[in-house]
Design a protein around this motif. Structure first.
Motif, PDB file in Angstrom:
ATOM      1  N   THR A  41       0.853  -1.197   0.000  1.00  0.00           N
ATOM      2  CA  THR A  41       0.000   0.000   0.000  1.00  0.00           C
ATOM      3  C   THR A  41       0.883   1.238   0.000  1.00  0.00           C
ATOM      4  N   PHE A  42       0.649   2.112  -0.986  1.00  0.00           N
ATOM      5  CA  PHE A  42       1.441   3.344  -1.074  1.00  0.00           C
ATOM      6  C   PHE A  42       0.531   4.499  -1.428  1.00  0.00           C
ATOM      7  N   TYR A  53      10.668   0.116  -1.925  1.00  0.00           N
ATOM      8  CA  TYR A  53       9.559  -0.693  -1.410  1.00  0.00           C
ATOM      9  C   TYR A  53       9.143  -1.752  -2.431  1.00  0.00           C
ATOM     10  N   LEU A  54       9.007  -1.335  -3.689  1.00  0.00           N
ATOM     11  CA  LEU A  54       8.632  -2.279  -4.753  1.00  0.00           C
ATOM     12  C   LEU A  54       9.746  -3.298  -5.013  1.00  0.00           C
ATOM     13  N   GLU A  55      10.967  -2.813  -5.071  1.00  0.00           N
ATOM     14  CA  GLU A  55      12.090  -3.707  -5.370  1.00  0.00           C
ATOM     15  C   GLU A  55      12.216  -4.790  -4.299  1.00  0.00           C
ATOM     16  N   ARG A  56      12.112  -4.394  -3.038  1.00  0.00           N
ATOM     17  CA  ARG A  56      12.197  -5.361  -1.934  1.00  0.00           C
ATOM     18  C   ARG A  56      11.031  -6.343  -1.956  1.00  0.00           C
ATOM     19  N   SER A  57       9.848  -5.846  -2.255  1.00  0.00           N
ATOM     20  CA  SER A  57       8.664  -6.710  -2.247  1.00  0.00           C
ATOM     21  C   SER A  57       8.671  -7.704  -3.400  1.00  0.00           C
ATOM     22  N   ILE A  58       9.151  -7.281  -4.575  1.00  0.00           N
ATOM     23  CA  ILE A  58       9.243  -8.201  -5.714  1.00  0.00           C
ATOM     24  C   ILE A  58      10.248  -9.313  -5.420  1.00  0.00           C
ATOM     25  N   PRO A 234       4.651  -4.478   4.975  1.00  0.00           N
ATOM     26  CA  PRO A 234       4.751  -3.129   5.557  1.00  0.00           C
ATOM     27  C   PRO A 234       6.026  -2.426   5.097  1.00  0.00           C
ATOM     28  N   PHE A 235       6.080  -1.134   5.327  1.00  0.00           N
ATOM     29  CA  PHE A 235       7.317  -0.403   5.091  1.00  0.00           C
ATOM     30  C   PHE A 235       8.400  -0.903   6.041  1.00  0.00           C
ATOM     31  N   GLY A 236       9.651  -0.865   5.593  1.00  0.00           N
ATOM     32  CA  GLY A 236      10.767  -1.065   6.501  1.00  0.00           C
ATOM     33  C   GLY A 236      10.921   0.167   7.376  1.00  0.00           C
ATOM     34  N   LEU A 237      11.753   0.058   8.429  1.00  0.00           N
ATOM     35  CA  LEU A 237      11.917   1.172   9.367  1.00  0.00           C
ATOM     36  C   LEU A 237      12.423   2.417   8.659  1.00  0.00           C
ATOM     37  N   GLU A 239      12.325   3.018   5.373  1.00  0.00           N
ATOM     38  CA  GLU A 239      11.317   3.434   4.385  1.00  0.00           C
ATOM     39  C   GLU A 239      10.204   4.226   5.057  1.00  0.00           C
ATOM     40  N   ASP A 240       9.796   3.771   6.247  1.00  0.00           N
ATOM     41  CA  ASP A 240       8.729   4.454   6.979  1.00  0.00           C
ATOM     42  C   ASP A 240       9.162   5.864   7.360  1.00  0.00           C
ATOM     43  N   LEU A 241      10.412   5.994   7.816  1.00  0.00           N
ATOM     44  CA  LEU A 241      10.929   7.306   8.202  1.00  0.00           C
ATOM     45  C   LEU A 241      11.000   8.238   7.000  1.00  0.00           C
ATOM     46  N   LEU A 242      11.584   7.762   5.896  1.00  0.00           N
ATOM     47  CA  LEU A 242      11.761   8.607   4.718  1.00  0.00           C
ATOM     48  C   LEU A 242      10.415   8.958   4.079  1.00  0.00           C
ATOM     49  N   ASN A 243       9.462   8.034   4.129  1.00  0.00           N
ATOM     50  CA  ASN A 243       8.140   8.329   3.573  1.00  0.00           C
ATOM     51  C   ASN A 243       7.421   9.381   4.410  1.00  0.00           C
ATOM     52  N   ALA A 244       7.628   9.326   5.734  1.00  0.00           N
ATOM     53  CA  ALA A 244       7.014  10.335   6.606  1.00  0.00           C
ATOM     54  C   ALA A 244       7.632  11.704   6.356  1.00  0.00           C
ATOM     55  N   VAL A 245       8.948  11.713   6.119  1.00  0.00           N
ATOM     56  CA  VAL A 245       9.646  12.983   5.875  1.00  0.00           C
ATOM     57  C   VAL A 245       9.182  13.617   4.562  1.00  0.00           C
ATOM     58  N   ALA A 246       8.845  12.784   3.574  1.00  0.00           N
ATOM     59  CA  ALA A 246       8.387  13.296   2.273  1.00  0.00           C
ATOM     60  C   ALA A 246       6.924  13.712   2.360  1.00  0.00           C
TER      61      ALA A 246
END
Length: 437
Positions: A41-42, A53-58, A234-237, A239-246
């Motif tokens: 979910t994005f 996120y996509l690369e890790r999930s694939i 879920p987001f990694g730690l 990824e979650d931080l950087l997504n919140a910052v953006a």
């Protein structure tokens, strides 16, 4: 007989153990063979976080032998370069990738349009939309004609290539989405062949996908999603931080916090904690601003605002410069976050501007108060104090001041012993006095 009975019991226990182990192993094998899908979910602008996120999930889906990766997407768009990275990632994936524009009201705009077209399966929720993929410059500015023409031609060709397998109507829509900023509802996109399914929710999508065949790297694959196991990724730690910052609100707070912390460190150096916090906050803010493709002209106005705040402390102008700083801060933040992919967080900007202005106004008031306050040390601290004459001042003698005998000289006339005088200055170890009024 008794010996034989014990043997039979041991054999029965052993056989029972083997049967239990077989059932348990068979159960685990059956579980392992249950079809699975990885669900992501994005929401928000396309940023480097989505790429990782996509690369890790694939990679995780390939390791798990999952049937598909389903990306639930809601994005206004983002960087062309990041979009191209994601498209290449989808095209070379050995696991089918499904882009599902959801929930209702979601949008796959700009870069999100081409990401959806690049997916092996495209789906939308009722009430969602897709399109408006015309390129824009940094901060949403209009591109120069030559650059815009080149970029439109490239993106238009990419859109046509990605939609070619979906038919002529889909190709025409993809081209117009880039060249004319055309958009479509879920129903229109389905009629044009741009998407494969309209699904109310994830369960509805999986039900419609069951038995659907796609081609992945030249190989046909038919989905078996009737009784599929859903693995939510879920987001990694980080990824979650950087997504919140953006996020415009978080980026604005970090930027203001960082500038204030650095100014505090510069005004009273030595602790380092404020400086470290300020640098970290600014670095995170700059990452967020870069991911949001912020208009950097606005940063100049914000720096000007802080310069005006500082000048009002150094040379108080009774709030005039602070008012100018507030105006510069609000204008700068508005320009900074005026992008085609985000809404300007006006409530946060105004709140930060007022809080920062209040802080600097408090500092200005302290400076003015300190300037009006009578000195507590040094020669200036003696002026205006009272002393008692102990030996007549004609014009020199002694006075009793602050528990000590001082040599003193009266400015005019003379003063007898016991008279009260007022200190008006000091020359070395001698006080200058005058008669008390």
């Amino acid at each position: 007989m008794r010996q034989s009975s014990w043997r039979q019991r041991l054999l029965l226990a052993f056989y029972g153990f083997l049967v239990t182990l077989t059932i348990f192993s068979g159960g685990r094998s059956a579980y392992a063979q249950t079809p699975t899908v990885e669900v992501l979910t994005f929401r928000g602008p396309v940023t480097p976080v989505l790429v990782s996120y996509l690369e890790r999930s694939i990679a995780q889906a390939q390791a798990n032998g999952s049937q598909a990766v389903i990306l639930q997407l809601d994005t206004p768009g983002g960087s062309v370069d990041l979009m191209q990275d994601i498209v290449q990632l989808l095209l070379k994936s050995d696991v089918p990738v499904v882009v599902y524009v959801s929930p209702s009201g979601a949008h796959a705009g700009s870069a999100g349009t081409l990401i959806t077209l690049a997916a092996h399966v495209a789906a939308m929720a009722p009430g969602s939309s897709i399109g408006a993929a015309s390129p824009v410059g940094e901060g949403g500015a209009e591109l120069p004609d030559t650059i815009k023409s080149k970029l439109v031609n490239i993106l238009s060709a990419d859109a046509e290539n990605l939609s070619k397998r979906r038919g002529e109507k889909a190709v025409e829509f993809a081209r117009q989405a880039v060249e004319e900023a055309r958009a479509a509802t879920a129903d229109e996109a389905k009629d044009l062949g741009v998407i494969d399914f309209i699904a109310r929710d994830l369960d509805d999508l999986l039900a419609q996908m069951n038995g659907f065949t796609v081609t992945v790297n030249g190989r046909e694959q038919t989905f078996q999603t009737e009784a599929v196991q859903i693995n939510k990724v879920p987001f990694g730690l980080l990824e979650d931080l950087l997504n919140a910052v953006a996020n415009p609100t978080i980026a604005a707070i970090l930027l203001t916090l960082g500038l204030n912390a650095l100014l505090y460190e510069l005004s009273s150096p030595g602790g380092y904690a404020a400086g470290v916090v300020g640098v970290i906050a600014l670095l995170l803010a700059f990452y967020g601003l870069g991911a949001l493709e912020a208009n950097w002209v606005g940063l100049g106005f914000i720096i000007l605002a802080f310069a005006l705040f500082i000048l009002d402390i150094k040379a108080p102008t009774h709030g005039a410069l602070t008012l100018g700083g507030v105006t510069s801060f609000v204008v700068g933040a508005g320009i900074l976050f005026n992008t085609p992919y985000t809404a300007v967080p006006w409530p946060t900007i105004i709140t930060l501007a007022l809080c920062t202005a209040a802080f600097f106004a408090f500092a200005v008031a302290k400076v003015l108060s300190a300037r009006r306050r009578r000195p507590a040390t040094g020669a200036e601290a003696l002026i205006g104090s009272r002393a008692e004459v102990r030996s007549a001042l004609e014009p020199r003698g002694q006075v009793f001041f602050n528990g000590e005998l001082w040599q003193a000289e009266i400015a005019e006339g003379a003063a007898a012993a016991g008279a009260q005088v007022e200190v008006i200055g000091r020359q070395g170890m001698r006080l200058l006095v005058r008669r008390s009024a």
